[in-house]
Design a protein around this motif. Structure first.
Motif, PDB file in Angstrom:
ATOM      1  N   UNK A 110       4.283   1.359  14.168  1.00 24.58           N
ATOM      2  CA  UNK A 110       4.575   1.300  12.595  1.00 24.58           C
ATOM      3  C   UNK A 110       5.346  -0.034  12.206  1.00 24.58           C
ATOM      4  N   UNK A 111       6.331  -0.211  13.147  1.00 20.96           N
ATOM      5  CA  UNK A 111       7.129  -1.625  12.826  1.00 20.96           C
ATOM      6  C   UNK A 111       6.348  -2.838  12.577  1.00 20.96           C
ATOM      7  N   UNK A 112       5.293  -2.960  13.524  1.00 24.87           N
ATOM      8  CA  UNK A 112       4.306  -4.100  13.565  1.00 24.87           C
ATOM      9  C   UNK A 112       3.605  -4.198  12.326  1.00 24.87           C
ATOM     10  N   UNK A 113       3.130  -3.105  11.967  1.00 24.95           N
ATOM     11  CA  UNK A 113       2.298  -2.845  10.548  1.00 24.95           C
ATOM     12  C   UNK A 113       2.966  -3.047   9.457  1.00 24.95           C
ATOM     13  N   UNK A 114       4.475  -2.723   9.347  1.00 23.92           N
ATOM     14  CA  UNK A 114       5.183  -3.241   8.159  1.00 23.92           C
ATOM     15  C   UNK A 114       5.625  -4.661   8.111  1.00 23.92           C
ATOM     16  N   UNK A 115       5.705  -5.264   9.168  1.00 19.39           N
ATOM     17  CA  UNK A 115       5.831  -6.573   9.185  1.00 19.39           C
ATOM     18  C   UNK A 115       4.744  -7.312   8.950  1.00 19.39           C
ATOM     19  N   UNK A 116       3.616  -7.028   9.339  1.00 22.36           N
ATOM     20  CA  UNK A 116       2.355  -7.787   9.130  1.00 22.36           C
ATOM     21  C   UNK A 116       1.835  -7.706   7.552  1.00 22.36           C
ATOM     22  N   UNK A 117       2.405  -6.424   6.954  1.00 22.17           N
ATOM     23  CA  UNK A 117       1.916  -6.109   5.587  1.00 22.17           C
ATOM     24  C   UNK A 117       2.624  -7.239   4.589  1.00 22.17           C
ATOM     25  N   UNK A 118       4.212  -7.407   5.365  1.00 22.25           N
ATOM     26  CA  UNK A 118       5.066  -8.260   4.465  1.00 22.25           C
ATOM     27  C   UNK A 118       4.688  -9.648   4.571  1.00 22.25           C
ATOM     28  N   UNK A 119       4.170 -10.020   5.675  1.00 20.40           N
ATOM     29  CA  UNK A 119       3.712 -11.070   6.128  1.00 20.40           C
ATOM     30  C   UNK A 119       2.533 -11.581   5.249  1.00 20.40           C
ATOM     31  N   UNK A 126      -9.984 -16.591   3.783  1.00 17.05           N
ATOM     32  CA  UNK A 126     -10.383 -16.675   5.092  1.00 17.05           C
ATOM     33  C   UNK A 126      -8.769 -16.240   5.921  1.00 17.05           C
ATOM     34  N   UNK A 127      -7.731 -16.598   5.396  1.00 10.40           N
ATOM     35  CA  UNK A 127      -6.254 -16.185   5.841  1.00 10.40           C
ATOM     36  C   UNK A 127      -6.140 -14.720   5.635  1.00 10.40           C
ATOM     37  N   UNK A 128      -6.708 -14.335   4.380  1.00  3.85           N
ATOM     38  CA  UNK A 128      -6.399 -12.736   4.279  1.00  3.85           C
ATOM     39  C   UNK A 128      -7.454 -12.045   5.157  1.00  3.85           C
ATOM     40  N   UNK A 129      -8.686 -12.691   5.295  1.00  2.43           N
ATOM     41  CA  UNK A 129      -9.544 -11.809   6.468  1.00  2.43           C
ATOM     42  C   UNK A 129      -9.081 -11.739   7.580  1.00  2.43           C
ATOM     43  N   UNK A 130      -8.307 -12.702   8.169  1.00  2.35           N
ATOM     44  CA  UNK A 130      -7.687 -12.604   9.471  1.00  2.35           C
ATOM     45  C   UNK A 130      -6.687 -11.875   9.476  1.00  2.35           C
ATOM     46  N   UNK A 131      -5.617 -11.971   8.513  1.00  2.00           N
ATOM     47  CA  UNK A 131      -4.696 -10.844   8.443  1.00  2.00           C
ATOM     48  C   UNK A 131      -5.062  -9.303   8.400  1.00  2.00           C
ATOM     49  N   UNK A 132      -6.022  -9.253   7.556  1.00  2.00           N
ATOM     50  CA  UNK A 132      -6.715  -7.783   7.443  1.00  2.00           C
ATOM     51  C   UNK A 132      -7.227  -7.486   8.767  1.00  2.00           C
ATOM     52  N   UNK A 133      -8.049  -8.319   9.417  1.00  2.87           N
ATOM     53  CA  UNK A 133      -8.445  -7.814  10.808  1.00  2.87           C
ATOM     54  C   UNK A 133      -7.333  -7.492  11.593  1.00  2.87           C
ATOM     55  N   UNK A 134      -6.022  -8.290  11.707  1.00  7.28           N
ATOM     56  CA  UNK A 134      -4.800  -8.022  12.493  1.00  7.28           C
ATOM     57  C   UNK A 134      -4.450  -6.685  12.092  1.00  7.28           C
ATOM     58  N   UNK A 135      -4.305  -6.152  10.765  1.00  3.93           N
ATOM     59  CA  UNK A 135      -3.703  -5.068  10.361  1.00  3.93           C
ATOM     60  C   UNK A 135      -4.635  -3.882  10.587  1.00  3.93           C
ATOM     61  N   UNK A 136      -5.735  -4.190  10.528  1.00  6.38           N
ATOM     62  CA  UNK A 136      -6.820  -2.883  10.845  1.00  6.38           C
ATOM     63  C   UNK A 136      -6.676  -2.711  12.465  1.00  6.38           C
TER      64      UNK A 136
END
Length: 171
Positions: free
Chosen positions: A81-90, A32-42
C-alpha cells in the motif's frame, strides 16, 4: 498586381509545423511514460489484491498459521500500500512536470509567433512561376526586394526557385 496576386493573408499566431511536430513528439513521450507508470501501478495493485486475499483467508481461519506469519502478511500488505501511494505521487509529479514544461514551451512559441505577426501583419502569398525573379515580383507588388527577403528569410535573392511559396508583406 494582377497575375502575381495569389491570395491575401493575415499572419496568425499558430504553431509552425516543426513546432507542432515537436509538441506531438513530447506528448507521445508523456503518454509512453504514463503507460509505463500505469503498468507499474497495476502490478502493485495486483500484488495488493493477492495479499489482501491471503490475509482474508488467514483471518477466516482457512489456513493454520502462526501470529508471526499473520503479522508478516499484514506487514507485506502495508508495504505494498505504501509503494502504491508513492507510485501514485510519482505519476502525478511526473505528469505535472512534463505538462508544465510543454505549456511553457507552447507559451514561448506563441509569444514568438505573436512577435513575428506584429512585425508583419498582412500581405500576400505568392508562388514563384517560371521566369520570375525576386526583383520582378517585388516590383509587381510595389515592395522592396529586401522586405521580401526578410519576410521569407532569404539570404541570396538569386536562389528563388519555381514553385517556391513566398510571403509578400504589404507595402
Amino acid at each position: 498586381m494582377g497575375a502575381f496576386a495569389q491570395q491575401h493573408t493575415v499572419v496568425g499566431g499558430g504553431l509552425s509545423s516543426a513546432a507542432f511536430a515537436q509538441q506531438a513528439q513530447a506528448l507521445r513521450e508523456v503518454q509512453r511514460s504514463l503507460a509505463a507508470l500505469s503498468a507499474r501501478l497495476e502490478a502493485i495493485e495486483q500484488q495488493q489484491g493477492a495479499l489482501a486475499s491471503r490475509l482474508s483467508a488467514v483471518e477466516r481461519g482457512g489456513d493454520t498459521v502462526s501470529q508471526a506469519e499473520l503479522a508478516a502478511v499484514r506487514s507485506d500488505l502495508a508495504a505494498v500500500k505504501d509503494a502504491q501511494g508513492r507510485l501514485r505521487e510519482e505519476i502525478v509529479e511526473d505528469i505535472t512536470k512534463r505538462l508544465t514544461a510543454l505549456a511553457q514551451k507552447r507559451e514561448a512559441e506563441a509569444r514568438q509567433a505573436a512577435k513575428a505577426a506584429a512585425a508583419q501583419k498582412s500581405g500576400y502569398n505568392h508562388v514563384v512561376e517560371a521566369g520570375q525573379t525576386l526583383s520582378a515580383i517585388a516590383q509587381a507588388y510595389k515592395v522592396s526586394v529586401k522586405s521580401i527577403m526578410q519576410a521569407n528569410n532569404i539570404k541570396d535573392p538569386t536562389k528563388v526557385r519555381v514553385g517556391q511559396k513566398l510571403f509578400i508583406p504589404d507595402p
